[in-house]
Design a protein around this motif. Structure first.
Motif, short mmCIF file in Angstrom:
data_model
loop_
_atom_site.label_atom_id
_atom_site.label_comp_id
_atom_site.label_asym_id
_atom_site.label_seq_id
_atom_site.Cartn_x
_atom_site.Cartn_y
_atom_site.Cartn_z
N LEU A 1 -1.14 6.25 12.23
CA LEU A 1 -1.80 5.01 11.77
C LEU A 1 -1.51 3.86 12.74
CD1 LEU A 1 -3.44 3.35 9.79
CD2 LEU A 1 -1.41 3.18 8.33
N ASP B 1 -0.49 10.88 3.26
CA ASP B 1 -1.84 11.19 3.70
C ASP B 1 -2.05 11.14 5.21
OD1 ASP B 1 -1.43 8.47 3.66
OD2 ASP B 1 -3.25 7.98 2.56
N MET B 2 -1.20 10.43 5.93
CA MET B 2 -1.29 10.35 7.40
C MET B 2 0.05 9.85 7.91
SD MET B 2 -3.59 7.77 9.82
CE MET B 2 -5.07 7.93 8.86
N LEU C 1 -5.51 1.39 5.62
CA LEU C 1 -6.53 1.26 6.66
C LEU C 1 -7.75 0.51 6.13
CD1 LEU C 1 -6.61 2.13 9.59
CD2 LEU C 1 -7.59 4.31 8.87
N ASN C 2 -8.09 0.77 4.88
CA ASN C 2 -9.24 0.10 4.26
C ASN C 2 -8.97 -1.36 3.91
OD1 ASN C 2 -10.83 2.42 4.40
ND2 ASN C 2 -10.05 3.18 2.46
N ARG D 1 -3.70 4.20 15.78
CA ARG D 1 -5.08 3.81 15.47
C ARG D 1 -5.24 2.29 15.43
NH1 ARG D 1 -7.70 7.78 10.90
NH2 ARG D 1 -7.05 9.75 11.84
N GLU E 1 0.87 -1.18 0.00
CA GLU E 1 0.00 0.00 0.00
C GLU E 1 0.90 1.22 0.00
OE1 GLU E 1 -3.12 0.12 -0.43
OE2 GLU E 1 -3.88 -1.84 0.18
N VAL F 1 -4.37 5.73 4.26
CA VAL F 1 -5.82 5.62 4.14
C VAL F 1 -6.22 4.35 3.38
CG1 VAL F 1 -7.92 6.72 3.25
CG2 VAL F 1 -6.18 8.11 4.40
N THR F 2 -5.55 4.08 2.25
CA THR F 2 -5.86 2.85 1.51
C THR F 2 -5.48 1.63 2.34
OG1 THR F 2 -3.74 2.98 0.35
CG2 THR F 2 -5.68 3.85 -0.81
#
Length: 123
Positions: free
Chosen positions: A66, A60-61, A41-42, A69, A34, A38-39
């Protein structure tokens, strides 16, 4: 027969992704890459990695955000997360471990020791 460990590499550097995924696959691991948090995480719930190589500087983060989280969520808290970063200054490793990372591998990787570094992070 032992099932192959599932590895996710989260890194926005295409060359890192290519080299590291090639090395892991050559050693029998199932790999998913990845390029953003964000991708990732999905796709984590579906892929269910045993270990994540987490770049810290993502577009993005932040990789540490991450990590926090994932470690806070009971569904993903058991995943081994290894900080995978060029940050190699004194104190950086401790900061990453404090954020929830289970291990630390600095970049650029040492091709001769990389697989054993990854294996040492697995339970």
């Amino acid at each position: 027969m032992m099932t192959a460990h599932r590895m996710m590499i989260i890194d926005d550097n295409h060359m890192n992704l290519e080299l590291v995924s090639y090395m892991l696959e050559a050693n029998g691991y199932i790999v998913k890459v990845e390029s953003g948090a964000v991708t990732a995480l999905n796709s984590i719930p579906e892929f269910q990695p045993d270990l994540i190589l987490m770049d810290i500087q993502l577009p993005d983060m932040d990789g540490l955000e991450l990590t926090r989280r994932l470690k806070a969520d009971p569904a993903t808290s058991g995943i081994v997360i290894v900080a995978f970063t060029a940050y190699a200054m004194k104190g950086d490793e401790a900061k990453m471990i404090a954020s929830g990372c289970d291990g630390y591998i600095s970049k650029p990787i040492n091709v001769s020791t990389f697989i054993s570094q990854v294996q040492s992070c697995l339970p």
